[in-house]
Write an enzyme that holds these catalytic residues in place. Sequence first.
Site, short mmCIF file in Angstrom:
data_model
loop_
_atom_site.label_atom_id
_atom_site.label_comp_id
_atom_site.label_asym_id
_atom_site.label_seq_id
_atom_site.Cartn_x
_atom_site.Cartn_y
_atom_site.Cartn_z
N GLU A 165 0.29 3.60 1.85
CA GLU A 165 0.42 4.03 3.25
C GLU A 165 1.83 3.74 3.78
O GLU A 165 2.23 4.30 4.79
CB GLU A 165 -0.62 3.32 4.12
CG GLU A 165 -2.00 3.92 4.04
CD GLU A 165 -2.08 5.33 4.63
OE1 GLU A 165 -1.70 5.52 5.79
OE2 GLU A 165 -2.52 6.24 3.90
N TYR A 210 -1.24 0.40 10.85
CA TYR A 210 -1.55 -0.28 9.57
C TYR A 210 -0.36 -0.19 8.62
O TYR A 210 0.07 -1.21 8.06
CB TYR A 210 -2.80 0.37 8.95
CG TYR A 210 -3.07 -0.06 7.52
CD1 TYR A 210 -3.64 -1.29 7.23
CD2 TYR A 210 -2.75 0.79 6.45
CE1 TYR A 210 -3.89 -1.68 5.91
CE2 TYR A 210 -3.00 0.40 5.13
CZ TYR A 210 -3.56 -0.83 4.87
OH TYR A 210 -3.80 -1.21 3.57
N LYS A 237 1.91 -3.29 7.24
CA LYS A 237 2.01 -3.54 5.79
C LYS A 237 3.47 -3.52 5.32
O LYS A 237 3.83 -4.21 4.37
CB LYS A 237 1.20 -2.49 5.03
CG LYS A 237 -0.29 -2.78 4.97
CD LYS A 237 -0.62 -3.91 4.00
CE LYS A 237 -2.11 -4.12 3.86
NZ LYS A 237 -2.46 -5.24 2.98
N THR A 284 0.80 -1.22 0.00
CA THR A 284 0.00 0.00 0.00
C THR A 284 0.84 1.28 0.00
O THR A 284 1.95 1.31 0.56
CB THR A 284 -0.91 0.02 1.25
OG1 THR A 284 -1.48 1.34 1.39
CG2 THR A 284 -0.16 -0.30 2.53
P1 NAP Z 1 -11.40 -4.46 2.59
O1 NAP Z 1 -12.59 -4.14 1.75
O2 NAP Z 1 -11.26 -3.86 3.94
O3 NAP Z 1 -11.34 -6.07 2.72
C1 NAP Z 1 -10.51 -6.69 3.66
C2 NAP Z 1 -10.75 -8.19 3.63
O4 NAP Z 1 -9.88 -8.82 4.59
C3 NAP Z 1 -12.18 -8.61 3.99
O5 NAP Z 1 -12.59 -9.63 3.12
C4 NAP Z 1 -12.01 -9.17 5.41
O6 NAP Z 1 -12.95 -10.16 5.75
C5 NAP Z 1 -10.64 -9.80 5.30
N1 NAP Z 1 -10.04 -10.08 6.60
C6 NAP Z 1 -9.88 -9.22 7.65
N2 NAP Z 1 -9.29 -9.86 8.67
C7 NAP Z 1 -9.06 -11.14 8.28
C8 NAP Z 1 -8.48 -12.28 8.90
N3 NAP Z 1 -8.03 -12.25 10.15
N4 NAP Z 1 -8.42 -13.42 8.18
C9 NAP Z 1 -8.90 -13.50 6.91
N5 NAP Z 1 -9.48 -12.45 6.28
C10 NAP Z 1 -9.55 -11.29 6.96
O7 NAP Z 1 -10.07 -4.11 1.78
P2 NAP Z 1 -9.89 -3.78 0.21
O8 NAP Z 1 -10.13 -2.34 0.00
O9 NAP Z 1 -10.58 -4.80 -0.58
O10 NAP Z 1 -8.30 -3.97 0.08
C11 NAP Z 1 -7.73 -5.23 -0.24
C12 NAP Z 1 -6.31 -5.28 0.26
O11 NAP Z 1 -5.55 -4.25 -0.36
C13 NAP Z 1 -6.14 -5.05 1.75
O12 NAP Z 1 -5.05 -5.83 2.17
C14 NAP Z 1 -5.79 -3.58 1.88
O13 NAP Z 1 -5.06 -3.34 3.04
C15 NAP Z 1 -4.97 -3.39 0.62
N6 NAP Z 1 -4.98 -2.07 0.01
C16 NAP Z 1 -6.16 -1.44 -0.23
C17 NAP Z 1 -6.15 -0.22 -0.89
C18 NAP Z 1 -7.45 0.50 -1.23
O14 NAP Z 1 -7.40 1.69 -1.52
N7 NAP Z 1 -8.58 -0.20 -1.25
C19 NAP Z 1 -4.94 0.37 -1.27
C20 NAP Z 1 -3.75 -0.31 -1.01
C21 NAP Z 1 -3.78 -1.55 -0.38
P3 NAP Z 1 -14.29 -9.87 6.60
O15 NAP Z 1 -15.32 -9.51 5.57
O16 NAP Z 1 -14.56 -11.16 7.25
O17 NAP Z 1 -14.00 -8.74 7.53
O1 F7E Z 2 -8.98 8.22 4.54
C1 F7E Z 2 -9.38 11.62 5.80
C2 F7E Z 2 -8.41 10.71 6.52
O2 F7E Z 2 -9.91 6.11 5.47
C3 F7E Z 2 -8.54 9.09 3.53
C4 F7E Z 2 -7.29 2.24 2.84
O3 F7E Z 2 -7.87 1.53 1.76
O4 F7E Z 2 -6.14 3.72 1.32
C5 F7E Z 2 -7.06 3.68 2.41
O5 F7E Z 2 -6.53 4.40 3.52
C6 F7E Z 2 -8.27 10.46 4.14
C7 F7E Z 2 -7.42 10.46 5.40
O6 F7E Z 2 -8.38 6.05 3.44
C8 F7E Z 2 -12.63 11.22 7.37
O7 F7E Z 2 -7.86 11.37 7.66
C9 F7E Z 2 -11.35 12.86 6.77
O8 F7E Z 2 -6.50 11.51 5.32
O9 F7E Z 2 -10.65 6.87 3.19
P1 F7E Z 2 -9.58 6.77 4.19
P2 F7E Z 2 -6.82 5.96 3.76
O10 F7E Z 2 -6.51 6.26 5.16
O11 F7E Z 2 -6.12 6.76 2.72
C10 F7E Z 2 -4.84 3.16 1.61
C11 F7E Z 2 -4.01 3.25 0.35
C12 F7E Z 2 -4.92 1.81 2.19
O12 F7E Z 2 -4.03 0.99 2.00
C13 F7E Z 2 -5.97 1.58 3.23
O13 F7E Z 2 -6.23 0.19 3.39
O14 F7E Z 2 -9.52 11.02 4.51
N1 F7E Z 2 -10.71 11.71 6.43
N2 F7E Z 2 -12.52 12.58 7.36
C14 F7E Z 2 -11.49 10.68 6.78
N3 F7E Z 2 -11.31 9.36 6.63
C15 F7E Z 2 -12.30 8.53 7.06
N4 F7E Z 2 -12.17 7.20 6.91
N5 F7E Z 2 -13.45 9.03 7.66
C16 F7E Z 2 -13.66 10.36 7.84
O15 F7E Z 2 -14.68 10.78 8.36
#
Ligand code: NAP
Ligand code: F7E
Length: 330
Positions: free
Chosen positions: A128, A154, A158, A126
């Site tokens: 992050e 987190y 990662k 990620t």
């Molecule tokens: P998400 O919607 O939060 O999905 C996370 C998944 O992980 C869910 O299916 C959850 O299952 C499962 N999980 C959580 N704890 C677990 C455990 N102990 N054992 C097995 N499964 C578990 O995340 P996403 O947005 O699809 O992202 C997919 C991956 O890419 C994640 O690793 C995330 O950190 C990474 N990532 C996401 C982004 C983004 O912008 N979306 C960017 C960079 C990296 P449950 O339904 O049972 O909770």
């Molecule tokens: O926050 C600000 C918050 O939670 C984005 C995950 O998929 O992308 C995601 O992480 C920004 C931050 O995503 C609220 O402070 C303001 O600056 O939507 P977010 P994230 O933290 O960027 C990365 C790439 C991953 O890997 C992660 O798994 O928005 N913010 N107000 C807020 N954020 C949330 N959630 N809620 C608020 O009310």
Amino acid sequence: MAKKALITGITGQDGYHLAELLNKKGYEVFGIIRGQHNPKRITVEREQPFVKLIEGDLTDPSSLIRAVELAQPDEVYNLAAISHVGHSFKVPQLVADVTGKGVLNMLEAIRLSGRADQIRFYQASTSEMFGGLDYNRPGLGYDEEAVFHPRSPYGVAKLYAHWITKNYRESYNMHASCGILFNHEGERRGLEFVTRKITNAVARIHLGKQDHIELGNLDAKRDWGYAGDYVEGMWRMLQQDEPGDYVLGTGETHSIEEFLTEAFKAVGIDDWKPYVKQNPAFMRPAEVDILLGNPAKAETVLGWKRTVDFPGLVKLMVENDIKIESESSK
Ligand code: NAP
Ligand code: F7E
């Protein structure tokens, strides 16, 4: 014979999109599902009946060994994680166990399967991990060589997962790749993330079901793309002869305020300020101020390119939420 893929995180946003993609490509798709009473099991069973579900948890090594044994996969996509950055400050040890050490458990399950040389592994790294502080090349964005400086439990977990994946590649010659993905969103994004929280609230305000939204820091900037585009990049990484690490991003960054402007514009509201209140409860102990990805390597080597731009992403999410909210009475 059809290729077999095992996906962890099948109930998440990316799990949904990746399962769709692999099914279209003719793969036999297996998904690891956790928990005794997981309501998302029914959703997967109804919407994606082609997925073969296997019970398991990243913190339970034996369940992962069993899953690899049952699926006999050609490709393993590790998408499972506790993925909410804000939440990770509240349960840091759990995040270390799942998002960090859970990846080691998965890699060991593959290594000890006796088929490690036949399995390709994808790790969901990620942006992050960069943390926004060492943003020393304005305009160019973070690429695969940029300095890591994670700013949350987190991000730190990662980073361990990222390096242990590289370590297994180097130590055991495993075909293990890391996709360093910038934020990607869409219809399946969890409501706890800022984009979907906003588009859902905008839809509800438009329909008269809600009168305002409470948010934290509005100044942060993110590189937001569409999840459907990003799972294509994951698949392409595993089709390469050699494993490697790739950044996927759009090369653009936008603030939360810009996202609000675009989302409210989609329902004909020019001034969003009367509808937004700031609530410190949504602020984080440490913030990532700015993220901008440089996907040049993925574009050149993988031939990957995003297809949905920022206004297109916001519009599709608002329209999707209006449809969902129109059909629900609450
Ligand atoms: P998400 O919607 O939060 O999905 C996370 C998944 O992980 C869910 O299916 C959850 O299952 C499962 N999980 C959580 N704890 C677990 C455990 N102990 N054992 C097995 N499964 C578990 O995340 P996403 O947005 O699809 O992202 C997919 C991956 O890419 C994640 O690793 C995330 O950190 C990474 N990532 C996401 C982004 C983004 O912008 N979306 C960017 C960079 C990296 P449950 O339904 O049972 O909770
Ligand atoms: O926050 C600000 C918050 O939670 C984005 C995950 O998929 O992308 C995601 O992480 C920004 C931050 O995503 C609220 O402070 C303001 O600056 O939507 P977010 P994230 O933290 O960027 C990365 C790439 C991953 O890997 C992660 O798994 O928005 N913010 N107000 C807020 N954020 C949330 N959630 N809620 C608020 O009310």
